[in-house]
Design a protein around this motif. Structure first.
Motif, mmCIF file in Angstrom:
data_model
loop_
_atom_site.group_PDB
_atom_site.id
_atom_site.type_symbol
_atom_site.label_atom_id
_atom_site.label_comp_id
_atom_site.label_asym_id
_atom_site.label_seq_id
_atom_site.Cartn_x
_atom_site.Cartn_y
_atom_site.Cartn_z
ATOM 1 N N LEU A 155 0.823 -1.208 0.000
ATOM 2 C CA LEU A 155 0.000 0.000 0.000
ATOM 3 C C LEU A 155 0.860 1.263 0.000
ATOM 4 N N THR A 156 1.975 1.205 0.705
ATOM 5 C CA THR A 156 2.879 2.363 0.718
ATOM 6 C C THR A 156 3.415 2.634 -0.679
ATOM 7 N N LYS A 157 3.749 1.562 -1.400
ATOM 8 C CA LYS A 157 4.218 1.741 -2.779
ATOM 9 C C LYS A 157 3.137 2.374 -3.647
ATOM 10 N N LEU A 158 1.873 2.008 -3.387
ATOM 11 C CA LEU A 158 0.759 2.619 -4.116
ATOM 12 C C LEU A 158 0.677 4.114 -3.808
ATOM 13 N N ILE A 159 0.738 4.449 -2.539
ATOM 14 C CA ILE A 159 0.630 5.846 -2.118
ATOM 15 C C ILE A 159 1.773 6.675 -2.687
ATOM 16 N N LEU A 160 2.951 6.074 -2.769
ATOM 17 C CA LEU A 160 4.124 6.787 -3.280
ATOM 18 C C LEU A 160 4.036 7.063 -4.777
ATOM 19 N N GLN A 161 2.964 6.593 -5.422
ATOM 20 C CA GLN A 161 2.741 6.950 -6.822
ATOM 21 C C GLN A 161 2.227 8.382 -6.953
ATOM 22 N N ALA A 162 1.851 8.992 -5.858
ATOM 23 C CA ALA A 162 1.419 10.389 -5.879
ATOM 24 C C ALA A 162 2.558 11.281 -6.353
ATOM 25 N N ASP A 163 2.213 12.484 -6.808
ATOM 26 C CA ASP A 163 3.266 13.423 -7.200
ATOM 27 C C ASP A 163 4.161 13.751 -6.017
ATOM 28 N N THR A 164 3.550 14.003 -4.867
ATOM 29 C CA THR A 164 4.294 14.283 -3.646
ATOM 30 C C THR A 164 3.592 13.620 -2.476
ATOM 31 N N VAL A 165 4.363 13.031 -1.580
ATOM 32 C CA VAL A 165 3.828 12.492 -0.339
ATOM 33 C C VAL A 165 4.384 13.337 0.797
ATOM 34 N N ALA A 166 3.497 13.987 1.532
ATOM 35 C CA ALA A 166 3.895 14.828 2.656
ATOM 36 C C ALA A 166 3.686 14.056 3.955
ATOM 37 N N VAL A 167 4.708 14.032 4.798
ATOM 38 C CA VAL A 167 4.601 13.398 6.115
ATOM 39 C C VAL A 167 4.945 14.428 7.175
ATOM 40 N N THR A 168 4.538 14.151 8.409
ATOM 41 C CA THR A 168 4.614 15.165 9.455
ATOM 42 C C THR A 168 5.845 15.069 10.345
ATOM 43 N N MET A 169 6.681 14.050 10.114
ATOM 44 C CA MET A 169 7.886 13.887 10.931
ATOM 45 C C MET A 169 9.072 13.545 10.056
ATOM 46 N N GLN A 170 10.233 14.104 10.402
ATOM 47 C CA GLN A 170 11.447 13.843 9.628
ATOM 48 C C GLN A 170 11.799 12.355 9.626
ATOM 49 N N LYS A 171 11.514 11.672 10.722
ATOM 50 C CA LYS A 171 11.788 10.236 10.809
ATOM 51 C C LYS A 171 11.062 9.482 9.703
ATOM 52 N N TYR A 172 9.834 9.884 9.383
ATOM 53 C CA TYR A 172 9.070 9.227 8.328
ATOM 54 C C TYR A 172 9.696 9.471 6.957
ATOM 55 N N VAL A 173 10.183 10.678 6.742
ATOM 56 C CA VAL A 173 10.885 10.983 5.486
ATOM 57 C C VAL A 173 12.063 10.039 5.326
ATOM 58 N N ASP A 174 12.845 9.905 6.382
ATOM 59 C CA ASP A 174 14.058 9.076 6.333
ATOM 60 C C ASP A 174 13.718 7.621 6.023
ATOM 61 N N ILE A 175 12.671 7.095 6.665
ATOM 62 C CA ILE A 175 12.291 5.692 6.451
ATOM 63 C C ILE A 175 11.821 5.466 5.022
ATOM 64 N N LYS A 181 13.297 3.956 -1.496
ATOM 65 C CA LYS A 181 14.079 4.767 -2.453
ATOM 66 C C LYS A 181 13.234 5.901 -3.034
ATOM 67 N N ALA A 182 12.333 6.410 -2.227
ATOM 68 C CA ALA A 182 11.402 7.441 -2.692
ATOM 69 C C ALA A 182 12.107 8.780 -2.878
ATOM 70 N N LYS A 183 11.760 9.474 -3.953
ATOM 71 C CA LYS A 183 12.326 10.793 -4.247
ATOM 72 C C LYS A 183 11.274 11.895 -4.156
ATOM 73 N N ASN A 184 10.059 11.527 -3.789
ATOM 74 C CA ASN A 184 8.947 12.487 -3.819
ATOM 75 C C ASN A 184 8.322 12.702 -2.443
ATOM 76 N N VAL A 185 9.115 12.502 -1.389
ATOM 77 C CA VAL A 185 8.616 12.658 -0.023
ATOM 78 C C VAL A 185 9.115 13.985 0.545
ATOM 79 N N THR A 186 8.227 14.704 1.211
ATOM 80 C CA THR A 186 8.612 15.987 1.807
ATOM 81 C C THR A 186 8.054 16.092 3.217
ATOM 82 N N LEU A 187 8.730 16.856 4.050
ATOM 83 C CA LEU A 187 8.282 17.082 5.421
ATOM 84 C C LEU A 187 7.429 18.343 5.487
ATOM 85 N N ILE A 188 6.182 18.186 5.917
ATOM 86 C CA ILE A 188 5.321 19.322 6.243
ATOM 87 C C ILE A 188 4.762 19.048 7.634
#
Length: 412
Positions: A155-175, A181-188
Motif C-alpha cells: 500500500l505504501t508503494k501505491l501511495i508513493l505513486q502520488a506526485d508528492t507524499v507529505a509526512v509530518t515527521m522527519q523520521k518518516y521521510v528518512d524511512i 528509495k522514494a524521491k517524492n517525499v517531503t516534510l510538512i
C-alpha cells in the motif's frame, strides 16, 4: 486554483476529519485558491462549512463511504465532474475502511490522479513501519502481523505513486527514502489548529482541577489506567480532581467507553463528554489543568498535543515512540511516564497538579512550540508544493512561453 480535498469531514466520525476542518478553514483564505471542492464521506448531518472569515467558495460532494468497495469509482467520477486543478488527499492507511480490500482500493486514488495528470499530494499521517499493530488494534497474531507488514509495504508503494507524499515527521521521510528509495517525499509539519493572538492567561476555573484526555479510545488509547492514577493522586494529596474523558470509541472497538463507564461507576468525578463539537473544543481545553495522553503506543504526530500547546496546557505523555520524538523535534515539554505503570502515571500527574508554577511553565513552553507552525503556515506550504508540481507538469513550450511573457519591455 480550484483545489479538491479527499477527506473525512465533520460531522464524520472517521479519523482525521477535525484536521481537514482546520486545513479547509485556512486554505479558503488564501488568495490563490478560488474554490475548494470537498470530496467527503457520507454523513447524516450537514457538513460544517459555516466559517466566519472571508474566503473562497466551498463545494461539498459526499462521494465515498467507510468500507465501501466502490469508493475508487465514485471518487474518480466526482473528480471528473468537478475538474479540479489539484487534489490533496488527507490519509492514513485505514482512511477508507478497516477491511483490507476496501482500504486498498481507496488508497489507489492518488495513482488514478497521476494517470489523469492531475497534480496531487498525499498527506500521510502515519506509516505502518512505525505502528505497533497489536497495540493499535490491528492484530496481535505474529503471523498476521507479517501479513499486514507485506500489505502495508504494498500500500505504501501505491501511495508513493502520488506526485508528492507529505509526512509530518522527519523520521518518516528518512524511512520512506531509505526503504522505498522514494524521491517524492517531503516534510510538512502537522501544524497547530488554532493559535490565539494573545498568550493564554493560564488561569483555571474555580472548582476541581480537571485532568483531561481527548481522542478516540479503545485501541492504543486506554483510559482505565488514567482513572486509577487520578485515584492514587487524590489519595496521596487530598486534592479535588475531576477526570474528563473527551471523545468517542475508536471504530475498531465499539462499546469500549460504555464498558469503562460501567466498570468505574464507583469512582467519583469521572465525566464522559462524548463527541466534542468544534465549537466546544476551546472550552474543553481552557478549563483543563492537565492534558493526559494515556497511550500504549503511537501512530504518528499527535494532533491533540498541538491543540494542548495552542491553549497553553501542561501535558503528561508516555515516554515512547513518535510522541517522545515529536516533543524533542518541535520543542514541547511535559511530564513523561512509563506506559506500563499506573504509579508512574500518577507521579507524573501529581508533579503538575501540586505545583502551579510548574504547570504554567510547561504551558508557556508548549504554547511557544505550538505557535511555530500555525495552520495558516501549513496551508501555504501545501500550496507552494502544488505550485512546484504544476510547473513540472507544464509542457516545455508553455514554460518557454511564460519565460518570454515576463521579460521586461521598453515603452517608446
Amino acid at each position: 486554483m480550484k483545489l479538491a480535498i479527499v477527506t473525512a469531514y465533520p460531522p464524520s466520525k472517521v479519523t482525521l476529519n477535525e484536521y481537514a476542518y482546520h486545513l479547509v478553514k485556512h486554505f479558503r483564505q488564501k488568495d490563490n485558491v478560488t474554490e475548494i471542492v470537498l470530496l467527503t464521506d457520507k454523513t447524516e448531518g450537514v457538513k460544517d462549512i459555516s466559517f466566519t472569515e472571508a474566503g473562497c467558495k466551498i463545494t461539498v460532494k459526499e462521494c465515498w463511504a467507510f468500507n465501501s468497495y466502490t469508493n475508487i469509482i465514485n471518487v474518480t467520477k466526482a473528480i471528473n465532474a468537478t475538474k479540479p486543478d489539484a487534489v490533496l488527499f488527507n490519509l492514513q492507511f485505514m482512511k477508507f475502511g478497516d477491511k483490507k480490500i476496501a482500504a486498498a482500493l481507496g488508497l489507489m486514488l492518488p495513482l488514478v490522479c497521476k494517470l489523469k495528470n492531475i497534480p496531487n499530494i498525499v498527506l500521510l499521517h502515519n506509516i505502518l513501519e512505525e505502528v505497533d499493530l497489536g497495540s493499535a488494534g490491528f492484530t496481535s497474531n505474529k503471523l498476521m502481523q507479517k501479513v499486514y507488514g507485506f500489505i502495508g509495504t504494498t500500500l505504501t508503494k501505491l501511495i508513493l505513486q502520488a506526485d508528492t507524499v507529505a509526512v509530518t515527521m522527519q523520521k518518516y521521510v528518512d524511512i520512506l527514502e531509505k526503504k522505498y528509495k522514494a524521491k517524492n517525499v517531503t516534510l510538512i509539519p502537522h501544524g497547530t489548529f488554532e493559535v490565539t493572538e494573545v498568550q493564554p492567561d493560564y488561569s483555571l476555573p474555580k472548582g476541581p482541577l480537571q485532568i483531561m484526555t481527548f481522542g478516540k479510545f479503545g485501541t492504543y488509547k486506554k483510559v482505565e489506567g488514567m482513572i486509577e492514577a487520578v485515584e492514587k493522586v487524590r489519595k496521596y494529596t487530598g486534592m479535588d480532581l475531576e477526570v474528563v474523558i473527551a471523545g468517542t470509541d475508536n471504530p475498531n472497538v465499539p462499546g469500549y467507553l460504555a464498558k469503562v463507564k460501567e466498570d468505574y461507576k464507583h469512582v467519583p468525578q469521572v465525566r464522559f463528554t462524548g463527541y466534542v463539537e468544534e465549537v466546544e473544543v476551546p472550552v474543553l481545553f481552557n478549563e483543563s489543568a492537565v492534558v493526559v495522553f494515556p497511550y500504549t503506543s503511537t501512530t504518528g504526530s499527535s494532533g491533540v498535543l498541538h491543540q494542548a500547546g495552542s491553549y497553553g496546557k501542561a501535558v503528561v505523555m508516555p515516554d515512547l515512540g513518535d510522541l517522545a520524538l515529536l516533543v524533542k523535534d518541535e520543542g514541547y515539554k511535559g511530564e513523561f511516564f512509563d506506559p506500563t505503570s499506573i504509579d508512574s502515571l500518577a507521579k507524573a500527574i501529581e508533579a503538575i497538579v501540586t505545583n502551579n508554577d510548574y504547570r504554567i511553565e510547561l504551558g508557556k513552553a508548549n504554547y511557544e512550540a505550538a505557535t511555530a507552525y500555525p495552520m495558516e503556515k501549513i496551508a501555504s506550504m501545501y500550496l507552494n508544493n502544488f505550485d512546484k508540481i504544476i510547473q513540472k507538469k507544464r509542457p516545455t513550450k508553455s514554460r518557454k512561453k511564460q519565460t518570454i511573457d515576463i521579460q521586461p519591455t521598453t515603452v517608446e
